[in-house]
Design a protein around this motif. Structure first.
Motif, PDB file in Angstrom:
ATOM      1  N   THR A  72       0.833  -1.198   0.000  1.00  0.00           N
ATOM      2  CA  THR A  72       0.000   0.000   0.000  1.00  0.00           C
ATOM      3  C   THR A  72       0.871   1.251   0.000  1.00  0.00           C
ATOM      4  N   ALA A  73       0.307   2.312  -0.540  1.00  0.00           N
ATOM      5  CA  ALA A  73       0.984   3.609  -0.518  1.00  0.00           C
ATOM      6  C   ALA A  73      -0.073   4.688  -0.348  1.00  0.00           C
ATOM      7  N   VAL A  74       0.255   5.669   0.485  1.00  0.00           N
ATOM      8  CA  VAL A  74      -0.664   6.775   0.767  1.00  0.00           C
ATOM      9  C   VAL A  74       0.103   8.078   0.615  1.00  0.00           C
ATOM     10  N   ARG A  75      -0.496   9.021  -0.079  1.00  0.00           N
ATOM     11  CA  ARG A  75       0.059  10.377  -0.177  1.00  0.00           C
ATOM     12  C   ARG A  75      -0.956  11.294   0.491  1.00  0.00           C
ATOM     13  N   GLY A  76      -0.543  11.905   1.604  1.00  0.00           N
ATOM     14  CA  GLY A  76      -1.492  12.712   2.364  1.00  0.00           C
ATOM     15  C   GLY A  76      -2.602  11.812   2.866  1.00  0.00           C
ATOM     16  N   GLU A  84       8.439   2.483  -9.462  1.00  0.00           N
ATOM     17  CA  GLU A  84       8.338   3.859  -9.952  1.00  0.00           C
ATOM     18  C   GLU A  84       8.086   4.836  -8.807  1.00  0.00           C
ATOM     19  N   LEU A  85       7.211   4.466  -7.889  1.00  0.00           N
ATOM     20  CA  LEU A  85       6.901   5.330  -6.760  1.00  0.00           C
ATOM     21  C   LEU A  85       8.136   5.550  -5.881  1.00  0.00           C
ATOM     22  N   LEU A  86       8.817   4.473  -5.515  1.00  0.00           N
ATOM     23  CA  LEU A  86       9.999   4.598  -4.664  1.00  0.00           C
ATOM     24  C   LEU A  86      11.134   5.315  -5.390  1.00  0.00           C
ATOM     25  N   SER A  87      11.260   5.078  -6.681  1.00  0.00           N
ATOM     26  CA  SER A  87      12.269   5.785  -7.466  1.00  0.00           C
ATOM     27  C   SER A  87      11.970   7.278  -7.496  1.00  0.00           C
TER      28      SER A  87
END
Length: 119
Positions: free
Chosen positions: A74-78, A103-106
């Motif tokens: 999972t990933a959350v932005r704000g 891509e997100l971690l990069s």
């Protein structure tokens, strides 16, 4: 090597009999991390599994290994969930979720103040 040491230490703390979950996590990290990516924080997920977290500014990414059929990414932005998928130990490198996580971690690498090289 950092992730390998952290997983080894966690396995010792959890008194793991089966090392396969730690191998699966290490293999997965090898495919989602790029040079300069945020440093993963590795620990117990509270249920005896493995949790890997990245926190950069307002983005939180979590890899949560429950068992071989339930690896939640999972990933959350704000307050917005930007990635949520379940993998199994049989994931493949060209899986869309793996590509999205890489891509997100990069992309977060540019926001890291003191990057740690992978080699």
């Amino acid at each position: 090597m950092y992730a390998h040491r952290q997983l080894r230490d966690l396995a010792e703390r959890q008194r793991a009999v089966n090392i396969e979950p730690y191998r699966i996590i290490l293999r997965l990290l090898g495919h989602v991390l790029t040079d300069g990516a945020p440093t993963p924080q590795i620990g117990d997920n509270g249920d005896g599994g493995v949790a890997v977290d990245w926190l950069v500014d307002d983005v939180s990414v979590r890899l949560d290994y429950e068992d071989e059929t339930e690896i939640l990414l999972t990933a959350v932005r704000g307050r917005e969930r930007i990635l949520c998928d379940t993998l199994t130990k049989w994931w493949v490198e060209d899986d869309v979720t793996i590509k999205q996580a890489r891509e997100l971690l990069s992309g977060l690498a540019g926001q890291v103040r003191n990057p740690i090289p992978l080699s």
